[in-house]
Design a protein around this motif. Structure first.
Motif, PDB file in Angstrom:
ATOM      1  N   TRP A  38      34.049   0.979  13.684  1.00  0.00           N
ATOM      2  CA  TRP A  38      35.266  -0.096  13.373  1.00  0.00           C
ATOM      3  C   TRP A  38      34.859  -1.276  14.190  1.00  0.00           C
ATOM      4  CZ3 TRP A  38      37.864  -1.383   9.542  1.00  0.00           C
ATOM      5  CH2 TRP A  38      38.184  -0.337   8.471  1.00  0.00           C
ATOM      6  N   MET A  39      34.678  -0.845  15.561  1.00  0.00           N
ATOM      7  CA  MET A  39      34.580  -1.982  16.738  1.00  0.00           C
ATOM      8  C   MET A  39      33.020  -2.485  16.679  1.00  0.00           C
ATOM      9  SD  MET A  39      37.238  -1.146  18.553  1.00  0.00           S
ATOM     10  CE  MET A  39      37.938   0.381  19.660  1.00  0.00           C
ATOM     11  N   ARG A  40      32.106  -1.966  16.163  1.00  0.00           N
ATOM     12  CA  ARG A  40      30.757  -2.403  16.274  1.00  0.00           C
ATOM     13  C   ARG A  40      30.168  -3.041  15.034  1.00  0.00           C
ATOM     14  NH1 ARG A  40      28.264   1.651  20.135  1.00  0.00           N
ATOM     15  NH2 ARG A  40      29.309   0.999  22.136  1.00  0.00           N
ATOM     16  N   ASP A  41      30.438  -2.361  13.966  1.00  0.00           N
ATOM     17  CA  ASP A  41      29.816  -2.783  12.698  1.00  0.00           C
ATOM     18  C   ASP A  41      30.174  -3.842  11.894  1.00  0.00           C
ATOM     19  OD1 ASP A  41      28.577  -2.715  10.149  1.00  0.00           O
ATOM     20  OD2 ASP A  41      27.855  -0.730  10.372  1.00  0.00           O
ATOM     21  N   PRO A  42      29.698  -5.006  11.718  1.00  0.00           N
ATOM     22  CA  PRO A  42      30.062  -6.275  11.003  1.00  0.00           C
ATOM     23  C   PRO A  42      30.473  -5.758   9.794  1.00  0.00           C
ATOM     24  CG  PRO A  42      27.891  -6.487  11.698  1.00  0.00           C
ATOM     25  CD  PRO A  42      28.170  -5.287  12.084  1.00  0.00           C
ATOM     26  N   ARG A  43      30.035  -4.864   8.943  1.00  0.00           N
ATOM     27  CA  ARG A  43      30.214  -4.460   7.605  1.00  0.00           C
ATOM     28  C   ARG A  43      31.851  -3.999   7.782  1.00  0.00           C
ATOM     29  NH1 ARG A  43      26.880  -0.051   5.935  1.00  0.00           N
ATOM     30  NH2 ARG A  43      27.390   0.479   7.838  1.00  0.00           N
ATOM     31  N   TYR A  44      32.341  -3.322   8.644  1.00  0.00           N
ATOM     32  CA  TYR A  44      33.560  -3.067   8.976  1.00  0.00           C
ATOM     33  C   TYR A  44      34.607  -4.118   8.960  1.00  0.00           C
ATOM     34  CZ  TYR A  44      32.244   1.913   8.908  1.00  0.00           C
ATOM     35  OH  TYR A  44      31.920   3.327   8.324  1.00  0.00           O
ATOM     36  N   GLN A  45      34.341  -4.953   9.935  1.00  0.00           N
ATOM     37  CA  GLN A  45      35.002  -5.949  10.586  1.00  0.00           C
ATOM     38  C   GLN A  45      35.197  -6.839   9.219  1.00  0.00           C
ATOM     39  OE1 GLN A  45      32.586  -7.015  13.729  1.00  0.00           O
ATOM     40  NE2 GLN A  45      33.274  -5.269  15.023  1.00  0.00           N
TER      41      GLN A  45
END
Lengths: 254, 532
Positions: free
Chosen positions: B300-307
């Motif tokens: 959640w913190m690192r992956d732009p797909r989640y952001q």
């Protein structure tokens, strides 16, 4: 349950993908404490077989056992004994190398302290200490293989199943990894590796199986299988398909 | 070379569609829909010619501007981008950047949206044929308008896939570019409504709006023939120059983005944390559930797909504010008060895509024999740690803006109840179904052709189930809001939390049990998706 002395056992494994039969009635026994090589041409069904034996791919028919535990009836107990380096699957590569190994250790229920200690040992073994804090996605192909191998080792499994562990790994690291594996077998573990490098298998393994078109062509100790020849020559004899041509003319530049 | 690239594009599309029947169905539905739109547009344009320039001009300029805007927004907002001819994949071939731009533009024109736009744009010739001056102006302006559509879409896409050298930075800019673009929609709508409320009938409003749009980059190419039709030659020339300059600037921007990304695609990020810093893994308990939660939270913190999925959280209240602030100025119930429940639906669905986002890395979860319940619970914990504070923040801030404090308890009760219920439903459904998504490291806005339909259906299914399961707190909340009964409001909170928690617990147990049985099959499907 008495231990039969078999680390892995496959009984009549079958896998079809649509019309294509990938694995056809494949049976294999990997004795406990052996260093077992699995060789075969591209598309022979090596990865499919190993996936079915480790609980990643459900076979259409047949059974698979890890130290007499049925992989498909009791997957959790079987998988706890396995260290698995699968080919063709991603890692959680947005974690750092250190986090990835830690994650694997914690999944097996190791304590924080124990995981931290083992992670440091494994990073040092794989020459990855300097890259511990980098994201795995930024690793080179060889470093990625090494960190995946570290993940497979962290819970001290009884059986290691390694699919193409030496692909893209540099010679020095490969030699280091071989030392680790030989030592692991000496310490009572069992290793099965799939590889395309006959040299490496002949040098490193004590048992070998040659598979092609989803069947075992021959299996046994390395000396039995190669029958006086080099493993490379024996393999080509059995599998066939060697061409003696010079390559197309347009490729000759001078 | 260009013809080869175009053939390659269609070959890849054909192969993908023949492998996945459902994508083919989606594709055919899309094509039929496009044909319908085209028929309507052409008929309308022919009819407009008889209506006179005072009516034809504002309509063509207005609709034309919307089309340009659609070309820019739709890929980012809804459909994702066609990355069949990804420039980075073509980098090994000796193609100059200019030729690549030409090839990609052509590829854009021969796609379904490109064909529809081109044919509709050509149909304006029929409209303008009634006025020779307009017809003459349309000859350069119609191709210009189509080119602006395609190039603007590609340029924004290239910019959205990120500039800069480091991977992290590139991924972040890719997400951030999205925010101002999303806001264009509500702002334009707000301006148009503002003009509309200033008095006058619909046509007058449309004329005023179109007159303004005609001087902007999105409307100029359409407005030049319109000006010529009314005999305004200087205005036509000026608008033509604006359109030409627009295309030039877009091409330069696109070229800049392509060159920048070509240089950076091979670079590795050199940023690294210090050894021993294991982040969330040190903070969760040393169990399979804790490890799964820590892994998920790190993503959640690192992956732009989640952001990317979180961008909508601050935007939703703004959009609702814009759309509801006109005509409801009396201080009563306003759209912005509904921000939190709507955001809770959007945040609730993120758990469903979680396994799909793992891709084949899910194989690790299978190989390690993680119990389904631990996997489910870990993912819920991580998603909840991100979503719950956001949801509370949205609720408090939006109610604070509207000043309707008595609504806060029922809104909170509904939002939390719906979020937890969505998590419960997603925990079960994501153990059975995975959907095609952008792979890790892919452009987070990537579209897998023909899957829009499939994804929409599964989202609607989860939302419908979640809403049905949260009927008690929703009904209670509505009654509390209507009657302004404070006690009922707090009862809604209690019901929402308790009922939501019960559904969630059931979902985790059932989903976990399902996953214990289906994990290998799920992995097989994820592998098939990764290979497609």
């Amino acid at each position: 349950m008495g231990d039969s002395g078999e680390a892995l056992r496959a009984e009549g494994l079958v896998k079809r993908f649509g019309e294509k039969v990938a694995v056809e009635q494949l049976s294999l026994v990997v004795p406990a404490g052996s260093f077992y090589g699995l060789v075969g041409p591209n598309g022979a069904g090596k990865t499919t077989t190993l996936s079915m034996m480790t609980g990643l791919l459900r076979p259409d028919a047949g059974r698979a056992f890890v130290h007499d535990v049925d992989v498909w009836e009791n997957p959790v107990a079987a998988k706890a004994m396995l260290g698995n380096l699968a080919d063709g699957v991603r890692l959680f590569d947005r974690l750092t190398g250190e986090q990835l190994i830690t994650y694997n250790g914690l999944l097996f229920g190791l304590s924080h302290g124990e995981v931290a200690k083992r992670t440091q040992d494994l990073l040092a073994l794989m020459d990855l200490t300097d890259a511990a804090g980098k994201l795995v996605v930024d690793y080179s192909a060889g470093m990625t293989k090494k960190v995946a191998l570290a993940c497979a080792l962290v819970h001290a499994p009884r059986v290691l199943v390694l699919d193409e562990p030496f692909e893209s790994v540099d010679p020095v690291s490969a030699a280091n990894i071989q030392d680790i594996l030989v030592d692991y077998v000496r310490g009572g573990g069992t290793v099965i590796v799939s590889s395309h490098s006959m040299d490496l298998v002949q040098r490193m393994c004590d048992h070998v199986a040659i598979i092609a078109a989803g069947r075992v062509l021959v299996a046994g100790t390395v000396d039995e299988v190669r029958a006086g020849q080099t493993l490379q020559d024996r393999f080509v004899d059995l599998v066939g398909g060697r061409r003696h041509s010079e390559g197309p003319e347009w490729l000759r530049l001078s | 070379m260009v013809a080869t690239l175009l053939r390659l594009r269609f070959r890849i599309l054909g192969n993908a569609l023949s492998r996945h029947p459902w994508q083919l169905v989606g594709f055919i539905i899309g094509a039929l829909y496009a044909a319908g739109v085209l028929f309507g547009a052409t008929t309308g344009l022919v009819a407009l010619g008889f209506a006179g320039p005072a009516i034809a001009a504002p309509i063509i300029v207005g609709v034309g501007s919307l089309v340009v805007l659609g070309w820019v927004l739709a890929p980012l907002l809804v459909f994702g981008m066609d990355t069949t001819l990804e420039p980075s994949r073509l980098a090994i071939f000796p193609i100059s950047t200019n030729r690549l731009i030409f090839a990609l533009t052509m590829a854009g024109i021969v796609g379904i949206p490109g064909i529809v736009t081109s044919v509709a744009a050509l149909a304006t010739f029929v409209t303008w044929a009634h006025w020779p001056g307009a017809l003459a102006a349309a000859v350069p302006c119609v191709p210009l308008a189509v080119l602006i559509c395609v190039v603007a879409s590609r340029a924004v896409a290239a910019l959205a896939s990120g500039l800069g050298s480091g991977r992290r930075y590139r991924e972040l800019t890719g997400v951030l570019v999205f925010i101002p673009i999303v806001l264009i929609g509500p702002i334009v709508a707000g301006v148009i409504r503002g003009v509309a409320t200033s008095g006058g009938n619909l046509l007058e409003t449309l004329s005023t709006t179109s007159a303004v749009l005609g001087w902007t980059p999105i409307g100029a190419a359409w407005a030049a023939p319109a000006a010529a039709a009314q005999g305004d030659w200087v205005g036509a020339a000026a608008r033509f120059l604006i359109a030409l300059a627009t295309l030039a600037v877009l091409l330069l921007l696109w070229r800049y983005a392509l060159v920048a990304s070509a240089g950076s695609s091979q670079q590795r990020s050199s940023t690294a944390v210090k050894p021993g810093k294991i982040g969330a893994f040190g903070r969760f308990p040393a169990t399979a559930t804790g490890a799964s939660a820590a892994r998920s939270l790190t993503y959640w913190m690192r992956d732009p797909r989640y952001q990317r999925q979180l961008i909508i959280v601050p935007l939703m209240p703004i959009i609702l504010y814009f759309y509801s602030s006109f005509g409801h100025a009396d201080g009563g119930f306003r759209g912005i008060d509904l921000s939190a429940p709507i955001v809770s639906l959007i945040l609730g669905i993120t758990l469903y895509t979680d396994v799909s986002y793992d891709g084949t890395a899910f194989g690790l979860v299978v190989a390690r024999g993680v119990r389904g319940r631990a996997d489910r619970l870990g993912r819920v914990l991580a998603a909840g740690i991100i979503a719950l504070p956001l949801l509370l923040l949205v609720a408090v801030v939006t109610i604070g803006i509207s000043g309707h404090w008595p609504l806060l308890p029922p809104i909170l009760g509904i939002s939390v109840g719906v979020l937890l219920t969505c998590y419960g439903v997603s925990s079960v459904s994501s153990a059975r179904l995975v959907i095609p998504v952008a792979a890790p490291g892919d452009n987070p806005f990537k579209r897998v052709p023909g899957t829009t339909f499939l994804m929409g259906i599964s989202f609607l299914g989860i939302w419908a189930s979640a809403i049905v399961l949260s009927i008690p707190e929703i009904v209670l909340g509505i009654i509390a809001m209507v009657t302004q009964d404070a006690l009922l409001g707090w009862i809604t909170v209690a019901v929402g939390v308790v009922l939501g928690a019960v559904v969630l617990a059931l979902g985790v147990v059932l989903g976990g049990r399902t996953l214990d049985r289906t994990a290998p099959e799920l992995l097989t499907r994820l592998k098939a998706l990764a290979g497609s």
